[in-house]
Motif scaffolding. Sequence first.
Motif, PDB file in Angstrom:
ATOM      1  N   GLU A  46     -64.637  -3.487 -40.840  1.00 13.62           N
ATOM      2  CA  GLU A  46     -65.162  -3.893 -39.545  1.00 13.62           C
ATOM      3  C   GLU A  46     -64.964  -2.707 -38.600  1.00 13.62           C
ATOM      4  OE1 GLU A  46     -66.672  -6.564 -38.465  1.00 13.62           O
ATOM      5  OE2 GLU A  46     -66.595  -7.732 -40.327  1.00 13.62           O
ATOM      6  N   LEU A  47     -66.019  -2.262 -37.948  1.00  7.92           N
ATOM      7  CA  LEU A  47     -65.954  -1.004 -37.208  1.00  7.92           C
ATOM      8  C   LEU A  47     -64.926  -1.019 -36.088  1.00  7.92           C
ATOM      9  CD1 LEU A  47     -69.654   0.207 -37.051  1.00  7.92           C
ATOM     10  CD2 LEU A  47     -67.871   0.743 -38.707  1.00  7.92           C
ATOM     11  N   ASP A  48     -64.786  -2.132 -35.381  1.00  8.76           N
ATOM     12  CA  ASP A  48     -63.813  -2.187 -34.286  1.00  8.76           C
ATOM     13  C   ASP A  48     -62.416  -1.871 -34.801  1.00  8.76           C
ATOM     14  OD1 ASP A  48     -62.207  -2.829 -32.064  1.00  8.76           O
ATOM     15  OD2 ASP A  48     -63.675  -4.271 -31.358  1.00  8.76           O
ATOM     16  N   GLU A  49     -62.038  -2.513 -35.894  1.00 11.50           N
ATOM     17  CA  GLU A  49     -60.703  -2.297 -36.453  1.00 11.50           C
ATOM     18  C   GLU A  49     -60.630  -1.021 -37.278  1.00 11.50           C
ATOM     19  OE1 GLU A  49     -57.535  -4.514 -39.492  1.00 11.50           O
ATOM     20  OE2 GLU A  49     -59.267  -5.591 -38.712  1.00 11.50           O
ATOM     21  N   GLY A  50     -61.661  -0.764 -38.079  1.00  9.45           N
ATOM     22  CA  GLY A  50     -61.628   0.393 -38.964  1.00  9.45           C
ATOM     23  C   GLY A  50     -61.602   1.711 -38.228  1.00  9.45           C
ATOM     24  N   LEU A  51     -62.445   1.859 -37.209  1.00 11.03           N
ATOM     25  CA  LEU A  51     -62.477   3.118 -36.465  1.00 11.03           C
ATOM     26  C   LEU A  51     -61.174   3.352 -35.708  1.00 11.03           C
ATOM     27  CD1 LEU A  51     -66.120   3.067 -35.053  1.00 11.03           C
ATOM     28  CD2 LEU A  51     -65.194   4.612 -36.790  1.00 11.03           C
ATOM     29  N   SER A  52     -60.640   2.306 -35.094  1.00  8.13           N
ATOM     30  CA  SER A  52     -59.388   2.478 -34.346  1.00  8.13           C
ATOM     31  C   SER A  52     -58.238   2.829 -35.290  1.00  8.13           C
ATOM     32  CB  SER A  52     -59.063   1.214 -33.545  1.00  8.13           C
ATOM     33  OG  SER A  52     -58.872   0.099 -34.391  1.00  8.13           O
ATOM     34  N   SER A  53     -58.198   2.173 -36.450  1.00  8.33           N
ATOM     35  CA  SER A  53     -57.127   2.440 -37.415  1.00  8.33           C
ATOM     36  C   SER A  53     -57.194   3.868 -37.939  1.00  8.33           C
ATOM     37  CB  SER A  53     -57.210   1.455 -38.588  1.00  8.33           C
ATOM     38  OG  SER A  53     -56.963   0.131 -38.166  1.00  8.33           O
ATOM     39  N   TYR A  54     -58.389   4.279 -38.374  1.00 15.52           N
ATOM     40  CA  TYR A  54     -58.493   5.603 -38.985  1.00 15.52           C
ATOM     41  C   TYR A  54     -58.532   6.725 -37.961  1.00 15.52           C
ATOM     42  CZ  TYR A  54     -58.607   3.636 -43.590  1.00 15.52           C
ATOM     43  OH  TYR A  54     -58.229   2.993 -44.750  1.00 15.52           O
TER      44      TYR A  54
END
Length: 301
Positions: A164-172
Amino acid sequence: MASVEHCLYCFETLAAHLEGRKPMTLSEVQKSWAEYVRSTAAADAADSSKLSKRLPALRRVTEDSSSSSSSSSSASSASTSTLSLGPSTPETPVSSDSALAEDGQAAEAEAEAEAGQDVAAAAAAAAASQITESPLFVTWNTVSSRAGGGHSLRGCIGTFEPQELDEGLSSYALISALQDTRFRPVAARELPSLEVAVTLLTDFEDAADPMDWELGTHGLRISFHHHGRRYGATYLPDVAVEQGWTKEETLVSLMRKAGWVGKKDRWTEIQLNVVRYQGKKESLGYAEFKRWRDWVEAKGK
């Protein structure tokens, strides 16, 4: 495809972490960026309009100057005739007036071009907003302050599992900046020197053989076994081109990255499993992020 908003969100996530504040969500960034683009486009259009309105007044000034100068010129001797402001001389105010008109036309053309770019950007943003999950990589580069602005890798980590881009982008964004073991964690003082690149991965295909891919189009994910050990590594689509490698050099380098220490002229003896993929990449420098962030703060958002 990756978008400017995705890059802004990564910068926002990292900056907020380092500054000890709560970051905006991806949807908040997307909405804010759309407002920012409209606001700056409107300001640019207003500036262009002001220039166009000023041109008649400027023309009148030059025409008055031309009339006055012509009167003085008529009383001058022949030796000074080359300074005449008549229509046939290169120095005539007519040429200056034409330059002003051309400047106005250029400004209007530029405004129209920028408006077209804004429409294209809005369309791209709308398409990007429809993507809710994807495999992804976040890359941080340090941009040199010297002439030419060379780039050097500062961190790059991602995943082949759809996120999920919201979570994935912030995490990575944080993982690649703070946990890439090849580098020390990024510090707050480094932010102004950074550039972020987001790559959303698509079109995964098994290659028919190790050479079944195209430079500049495909990223590679390889895996192989050697002496009872499994190896694996990946390069994003832009890596080989940036390094100026051939296909063979790319594969050997990728095998080295995976940990293989055999002789490079014997790489073909290794049975490689190659998956090719494509990457929709977007990048953004800190300066653009800072301009947007300053606008956000000025608006009290």
